[in-house]
Design a protein around this motif. Structure first.
Motif: not given
Length: 166
Positions: A16-17, A27-30, A144-151, A155-159
């Protein structure tokens, strides 16, 4: 009854970038694809500048080799390709990605390709690989990425931003 994740192709991971200008970032999915190769190459169009490509070669490739281990000696280099959704490129311009938000996804794609094990389709990541130890550091716009990621991403892997020292 547990829901099962649909798996991606082997060697494929998602990051997610953020795209756009300050104040209008979205946010967009790469999608990152890695296949084992004879030397590390980037398929064009590659959204990363020379500095980021050097970071991939000097930090991410050695880390992926380390994570794969001795069992897969053939995985010494990768062919890397990157795809953004068509909506991210509305005007037909080449997209340039600043920063290292995709680092974690790039390593995951290389490890998946090297081990021959696909990742779940609903997993995405955002994080900078700081060094050869694999420490994942913070990146801009994480909330912002977490809140608006693609539906489709469940599961999001983040620091670990509570214990980040970067």
């Amino acid at each position: 009854m547990c829901a099962q994740s649909v798996v991606t192709n082997t060697g494929e991971a998602r990051a997610i970038i953020l795209l756009g200008e300050q104040g209008t970032l979205v946010p967009a999915t790469l999608v990152v694809r890695a296949t084992v190769g004879t030397r590390t190459t980037f398929e064009e169009p590659c959204p990363f500048d020379d500095s980021t490509r050097q970071h991939i070669r000097k930090v991410l490739v050695p880390l992926a080799k380390k994570l794969i281990g001795e069992a897969e000696k053939k995985a010494n280099a990768w062919r890397l390709s990157f795809t953004l959704p068509s909506a991210a490129n509305l005007y037909g311009e080449k997209i340039a990605i600043d920063g290292h938000s995709a680092d974690l996804a790039i390593v995951l794609a290389m490890v998946s390709a090297g081990r021959g094990e696909p990742l779940a389709h609903d997993v995405a990541s955002s994080g900078q690989i700081m060094d050869l130890s694999g420490r994942v550091g913070m990146v801009a716009g994480l909330a912002h990425k977490l809140a608006l990621r693609d539906s489709t991403i469940s599961i999001m892997l983040v620091p670990d931003w509570q214990n980040d020292t970067a």
